[in-house]
Write a protein that holds these residues in place. Structure first.
Motif, PDB file in Angstrom:
ATOM      1  N   LEU A 250       5.601  -3.041  -6.646  1.00 14.42           N
ATOM      2  CA  LEU A 250       5.104  -1.799  -6.039  1.00 14.42           C
ATOM      3  C   LEU A 250       3.876  -2.104  -5.196  1.00 14.42           C
ATOM      4  O   LEU A 250       2.952  -2.788  -5.651  1.00 14.42           O
ATOM      5  N   ILE A 251       3.861  -1.601  -3.972  1.00 17.09           N
ATOM      6  CA  ILE A 251       2.699  -1.723  -3.087  1.00 17.09           C
ATOM      7  C   ILE A 251       2.049  -0.349  -2.977  1.00 17.09           C
ATOM      8  O   ILE A 251       2.686   0.611  -2.544  1.00 17.09           O
ATOM      9  N   ALA A 252       0.803  -0.244  -3.405  1.00 12.79           N
ATOM     10  CA  ALA A 252       0.072   1.028  -3.383  1.00 12.79           C
ATOM     11  C   ALA A 252      -1.156   0.866  -2.502  1.00 12.79           C
ATOM     12  O   ALA A 252      -1.955  -0.057  -2.691  1.00 12.79           O
ATOM     13  N   ASP A 253      -1.315   1.754  -1.531  1.00  9.64           N
ATOM     14  CA  ASP A 253      -2.435   1.624  -0.609  1.00  9.64           C
ATOM     15  C   ASP A 253      -3.575   2.561  -0.983  1.00  9.64           C
ATOM     16  O   ASP A 253      -3.379   3.599  -1.605  1.00  9.64           O
ATOM     17  N   ILE A 254      -4.773   2.140  -0.619  1.00  4.34           N
ATOM     18  CA  ILE A 254      -5.986   2.937  -0.814  1.00  4.34           C
ATOM     19  C   ILE A 254      -6.552   3.241   0.561  1.00  4.34           C
ATOM     20  O   ILE A 254      -6.856   2.333   1.332  1.00  4.34           O
ATOM     21  N   GLN A 255      -6.694   4.506   0.870  1.00  9.48           N
ATOM     22  CA  GLN A 255      -7.166   4.924   2.184  1.00  9.48           C
ATOM     23  C   GLN A 255      -8.644   5.294   2.134  1.00  9.48           C
ATOM     24  O   GLN A 255      -9.241   5.431   1.053  1.00  9.48           O
ATOM     25  N   VAL A 256      -9.218   5.449   3.318  1.00  7.53           N
ATOM     26  CA  VAL A 256     -10.633   5.836   3.418  1.00  7.53           C
ATOM     27  C   VAL A 256     -10.827   7.204   2.756  1.00  7.53           C
ATOM     28  O   VAL A 256     -10.067   8.139   3.030  1.00  7.53           O
ATOM     29  N   PRO A 257     -11.812   7.349   1.860  1.00 12.54           N
ATOM     30  CA  PRO A 257     -12.011   8.636   1.180  1.00 12.54           C
ATOM     31  C   PRO A 257     -12.546   9.705   2.132  1.00 12.54           C
ATOM     32  O   PRO A 257     -13.301   9.412   3.053  1.00 12.54           O
ATOM     33  N   ASP A 258     -12.131  10.942   1.892  1.00 13.07           N
ATOM     34  CA  ASP A 258     -12.665  12.042   2.700  1.00 13.07           C
ATOM     35  C   ASP A 258     -14.089  12.359   2.236  1.00 13.07           C
ATOM     36  O   ASP A 258     -14.582  11.816   1.235  1.00 13.07           O
ATOM     37  N   GLU A 259     -14.767  13.232   2.956  1.00  9.49           N
ATOM     38  CA  GLU A 259     -16.177  13.501   2.647  1.00  9.49           C
ATOM     39  C   GLU A 259     -16.381  14.076   1.248  1.00  9.49           C
ATOM     40  O   GLU A 259     -17.302  13.637   0.535  1.00  9.49           O
ATOM     41  N   PRO A 260     -15.569  15.038   0.784  1.00 11.57           N
ATOM     42  CA  PRO A 260     -15.758  15.530  -0.587  1.00 11.57           C
ATOM     43  C   PRO A 260     -15.646  14.415  -1.623  1.00 11.57           C
ATOM     44  O   PRO A 260     -16.395  14.403  -2.614  1.00 11.57           O
ATOM     45  N   THR A 261     -14.710  13.480  -1.423  1.00 14.28           N
ATOM     46  CA  THR A 261     -14.575  12.369  -2.369  1.00 14.28           C
ATOM     47  C   THR A 261     -15.790  11.466  -2.308  1.00 14.28           C
ATOM     48  O   THR A 261     -16.291  11.004  -3.354  1.00 14.28           O
ATOM     49  N   ARG A 262     -16.305  11.210  -1.117  1.00 18.90           N
ATOM     50  CA  ARG A 262     -17.493  10.360  -0.997  1.00 18.90           C
ATOM     51  C   ARG A 262     -18.691  11.005  -1.694  1.00 18.90           C
ATOM     52  O   ARG A 262     -19.473  10.335  -2.379  1.00 18.90           O
ATOM     53  N   ILE A 263     -18.826  12.302  -1.532  1.00 19.40           N
ATOM     54  CA  ILE A 263     -19.934  13.014  -2.197  1.00 19.40           C
ATOM     55  C   ILE A 263     -19.770  12.938  -3.715  1.00 19.40           C
ATOM     56  O   ILE A 263     -20.747  12.734  -4.456  1.00 19.40           O
ATOM     57  N   ALA A 264     -18.526  13.089  -4.196  1.00 19.73           N
ATOM     58  CA  ALA A 264     -18.273  13.005  -5.639  1.00 19.73           C
ATOM     59  C   ALA A 264     -18.610  11.623  -6.173  1.00 19.73           C
ATOM     60  O   ALA A 264     -19.169  11.477  -7.272  1.00 19.73           O
ATOM     61  N   ILE A 265     -18.292  10.579  -5.404  1.00 20.88           N
ATOM     62  CA  ILE A 265     -18.610   9.204  -5.815  1.00 20.88           C
ATOM     63  C   ILE A 265     -20.117   9.023  -5.928  1.00 20.88           C
ATOM     64  O   ILE A 265     -20.635   8.467  -6.912  1.00 20.88           O
ATOM     65  N   LEU A 266     -20.836   9.497  -4.935  1.00 19.13           N
ATOM     66  CA  LEU A 266     -22.291   9.348  -4.950  1.00 19.13           C
ATOM     67  C   LEU A 266     -22.929  10.159  -6.076  1.00 19.13           C
ATOM     68  O   LEU A 266     -23.895   9.704  -6.718  1.00 19.13           O
ATOM     69  N   ASN A 267     -22.426  11.355  -6.331  1.00 20.52           N
ATOM     70  CA  ASN A 267     -22.959  12.159  -7.432  1.00 20.52           C
ATOM     71  C   ASN A 267     -22.767  11.471  -8.771  1.00 20.52           C
ATOM     72  O   ASN A 267     -23.634  11.521  -9.646  1.00 20.52           O
ATOM     73  N   LYS A 268     -21.597  10.828  -8.950  1.00 21.22           N
ATOM     74  CA  LYS A 268     -21.357  10.105 -10.205  1.00 21.22           C
ATOM     75  C   LYS A 268     -22.312   8.927 -10.326  1.00 21.22           C
ATOM     76  O   LYS A 268     -22.850   8.650 -11.405  1.00 21.22           O
ATOM     77  N   LYS A 269     -22.536   8.226  -9.215  1.00 24.21           N
ATOM     78  CA  LYS A 269     -23.450   7.086  -9.234  1.00 24.21           C
ATOM     79  C   LYS A 269     -24.893   7.525  -9.479  1.00 24.21           C
ATOM     80  O   LYS A 269     -25.683   6.805 -10.085  1.00 24.21           O
ATOM     81  N   ALA A 270     -25.234   8.719  -8.985  1.00 28.44           N
ATOM     82  CA  ALA A 270     -26.621   9.199  -9.081  1.00 28.44           C
ATOM     83  C   ALA A 270     -26.859  10.015 -10.353  1.00 28.44           C
ATOM     84  O   ALA A 270     -27.941  10.586 -10.513  1.00 28.44           O
ATOM     85  N   LYS A 271     -25.852  10.104 -11.223  1.00 27.23           N
ATOM     86  CA  LYS A 271     -25.982  10.924 -12.435  1.00 27.23           C
ATOM     87  C   LYS A 271     -27.189  10.473 -13.255  1.00 27.23           C
ATOM     88  O   LYS A 271     -27.361   9.293 -13.552  1.00 27.23           O
ATOM     89  N   GLY A 272     -28.034  11.425 -13.618  1.00 28.20           N
ATOM     90  CA  GLY A 272     -29.240  11.124 -14.383  1.00 28.20           C
ATOM     91  C   GLY A 272     -30.431  10.770 -13.521  1.00 28.20           C
ATOM     92  O   GLY A 272     -31.532  10.563 -14.042  1.00 28.20           O
TER      93      GLY A 272
END
Length: 735
Positions: A495-517
């Motif tokens: 199986l070949i599964a691709d990962i695409q560039v995240p949209d802005e809401p996903t990028r914000i969610a990633i940063l919020n998780k990283k900045a937690k606390g």
């Protein structure tokens, strides 16, 4: 056994042909040496006794051997099978059946070194079942050959018969020798039967052609086969046909040109891969703030502040390094699996949810879901995170399971070290019994034949032992230079599964998780997400730099601090993602933008839209991906032959595209047209058709206030095609 047809059959398995045919042995009732009339005499005598069985004729010479069988029923020849094997000038194995086989056996029997055997008590039904295509159809010829009335054969042939063949004819002997040497001589044989006077000239031409074919074969043998195995084998398989020398030479010239282009493309790709690996390593270290903090402290740090580590709060040594963090980093380096990367802290969005689901399925049930699993995506989008998450989940569920997670670079280094130290067995044994073998940065194996061969071996070993294979790469298998066909086939079987560039809401969610606390304002999170849209690793590193800097300097995080601290990062990102200020494009002009992917051309296109141009973008990229990465400006149409429920599409038809462009562009107005996917149009139509299409657009745009741009990756077109486009359009090289 391959079913025998009335034509040549090639054996590619390397077995002796006699083993393949497995002719049933009967009782040998007679043996004889060959000669011009020996077979004729044997066949004549068998007719008198209504014999049933077969005649076996064996001819062995220095570089060739053949075995022929003539099946006899009621004294009459009914079937013929002929097998031929030659070693030089190139190895060749063939099987013939039917009338042609009978003629070949007859010719071999005339050679005095041939050996004949007469076998009786062989069941006729066995031949009928196994060799249905070996039946003789031209019985008149057979009877003519067997007839004792040699004088009758010397007269004029009937319209339905072939001209008689004179025993010992040197022309026929030379034709037979060419055939025994493996060359196709059907045309010569037909000419011999219809116009024998023209045969000497054609034989002379065949001799010259054969000399050239031998030279071509030697030249092909001297070429590097790696990456061109299939093409070279196809060309070599045609070097037995002197009549088609001209077309073979044309195809050889085309092959040389395409091979040269492919080699040049591979060299460029290998350099890019090496640069990408260096860039990734640099990105992984970009969160290290020791140098930045030391420089900033010298200028702005308040007097008397303790020198502490921004990560753990420990004391820094004289060089400004934290020994505690350095020790932990060394330990993590020894352990390839990073515990901080798990499924629970991987942010799922539209661009990665399929890859996430596939990785989770593999981690839950190794060797049960998808094996192998190939994760594909550009650098910094989360492939390494998912690889570590798989490894961590497997070890959590089964602590005794062995998991190997290595980069392709380290795999190559370890293999070379093992071979050098004569420890290849230990190297293999340490990997093949693992519950999971996980390879990161697979593209690094480009051109590394030994590493590819070893990985191909381990593929089978790991899977036979119930293990899981997982691979991550920044490009698809077909785009990895000099990748072996066998290894590519193994990967494509999973199986070949691709990962695409995240949209802005996903990028914000990633940063919020990283900045937690941490006390990071939402406007700062959004600022980073917008400034670094295409690389999650760069985005996270920027946030880490900001948090660590604020911690060490005891200052609050705000937009001003983010701008100040992250200025170098932002400048580098803008340099990569915004080349548009470097180029000025003008109305009434048509441009060819040469770039690996249509990023610079899109930025130029959007800049013109900001200046008031009406934009139309016909793109091979999914519009959703373009909007996520570059925003929404102008109209975008997806160039594809499939239907979409969410996006506007257009088929790769040049007439349809012309109509769409004419409808969208207002006469006398100010517009800009961007088309990427030129190679896609060429593959669906032809280069000549696409060239006429482009010339028409150039003429239309030259008399308007609009701009036309064609984005093309140079490696996707032939050098001659690219050169033609460069002459037709104004060339812009941005990558």
């Amino acid at each position: 056994m391959e079913k025998i047809k009335g034509k040549t059959v090639f054996d590619r398995r390397g077995f002796a042909l006699s083993t393949e045919l497995r002719i049933p042995e009967g009782i040998i009732v007679r043996t004889a040496r060959g000669g011009p009339d020996v077979l004729k005499g044997i066949l004549s005598s068998l007719k008198e006794y209504s014999f049933a069985g077969y005649i076996k004729v064996v001819l062995k010479k220095e570089n060739l051997s053949s075995t022929g069988y003539i099946v006899i029923d009621q004294g009459e020849p009914t079937m013929a099978i002929y097998q031929f094997e030659k070693k030089e000038p190139r190895e060749m194995r063939r099987i013939y059946a039917g009338d042609k086989a009978f003629r070949f056996v007859w010719e071999d029997s005339a050679d005095r070194i041939s050996l004949m055997e007469l076998h009786s008590r062989v069941p006729k039904e066995e031949f009928d079942r196994r060799f249905p295509d070996a039946r003789l159809k031209d019985l008149e010829e057979v009877r003519s050959r067997v007839s004792k009335a040699a004088a009758a054969r010397g007269g004029a042939p009937k319209p339905s018969e072939e001209p008689a063949v004179e025993e010992g004819d040197p022309l026929l002997s030379e034709i037979a020798k060419m055939r025994q040497d493996g060359y196709i001589v059907e045309e010569l044989e037909r000419l011999y039967r219809s116009d024998r006077s023209a045969v000497p000239d054609m034989i002379a031409r065949y001799r010259d052609s054969i000399e050239e074919l031998v030279s071509i074969g030697q030249a092909l043998d001297s070429l590097p086969r790696k990456g061109f195995e299939e093409e070279i084998d196809k060309l070599k398989s045609r070097l037995n046909d002197p009549a088609k020398l001209d077309s073979i030479k044309i195809d050889i010239a085309r092959f040389r040109e395409s091979a040269r282009e492919k080699l040049e493309h591979n060299i460029i790709e290998e350099r890019r891969i090496a640069e990408d690996i260096k860039k990734k390593k640099a990105e992984e270290k970009s969160g290290d703030l020791s140098e930045l903090i030391l420089q900033y402290r010298k200028v702005k740090a308040p007097e008397g502040k303790p020198e502490v580590c921004g990560k753990c709060g420990g004391a820094l040594d004289e060089s400004g390094e934290c020994q505690k963090c350095a020790s932990e980093a060394s330990e993590k380096k020894r352990n390839a699996i990073r515990e901080e990367f798990g499924f629970e802290n991987f942010v799922v969005g539209p661009g990665n949810k399929f890859a996430y689901a596939a990785a989770a399925a593999v981690a839950e049930a190794p060797d049960k879901a998808y094996n192998p699993l190939f994760l594909y995506g550009k650098s910094g989008l989360g492939k390494t995170h998912l690889l570590n998450a798989i490894a961590n989940r497997i070890l959590t569920d089964s602590p005794s399971s062995g998991v190997a997670l290595v980069s392709a670079e380290k795999f190559t280094e370890d293999l070379e070290r093992a071979v050098k130290n004569d420890k290849l067995h230990d190297f293999r044994d340490g990997l093949r019994r693992k519950k999971a073998l996980i390879i990161d940065d697979f593209q690094f194996l480009a051109g590394k034949e030994a590493s590819q061969g070893e990985l191909l071996y381990l593929f089978d070993e790991v899977r036979q032992n119930g293990g899981q294979i997982v691979i991550a790469s920044d490009r698809l298998p077909k785009d990895v230079p000099d990748l072996s066909e066998s290894l590519a086939a193994k990967i494509q079987g999973g199986l070949i599964a691709d990962i695409q560039v995240p949209d802005e809401p996903t990028r914000i969610a990633i940063l919020n998780k990283k900045a937690k606390g941490k006390d990071v304002p939402e406007d700062v999170i959004k600022f980073i997400a917008q400034k670094i849209p295409t690389n999650v690793r760069e985005m996270e590193a920027a946030l880490n730099r900001l948090i660590a800097f604020a911690t060490v300097m005891k200052v609050a995080i705000d937009l001003q601090l983010a701008n100040e601290v992250l200025a170098p990062t932002m400048a580098a990102t803008e340099e990569i993602h915004d080349a548009s200020p470097q180029v000025e494009i003008q109305a009434g002009h048509s441009y060819l933008v040469e770039e690996d992917r249509p990023s610079s051309s899109i930025l130029l296109y959007m800049k013109k839209i900001d200046e008031g141009f009406k934009g139309l973008h016909i793109s091979r990229l999914n519009p959703k991906q373009v909007k996520q990465e570059f925003g929404t400006k102008g109209e975008i149409i997806w160039l594809t032959d499939k239907d979409s429920k969410t996006e506007k599409t257009i088929a790769p038809s040049l007439e349809v595209i012309i109509h769409a462009v004419e409808e969208y562009m207002v006469p006398g107005g100010k517009g800009i047209l961007l088309i990427d996917g030129v190679q896609y149009l060429v593959s669906n139509t032809s280069f000549e058709g696409v060239l006429r299409f482009i010339r028409r657009l150039i003429d239309d745009f030259s008399e308007s206030g609009s701009i036309m741009m064609m984005s093309v990756s140079p490696g996707t077109l032939k050098a001659q095609e690219l050169s033609i486009l460069e002459r037709e359009l104004e060339t812009v090289k941005l990558d």
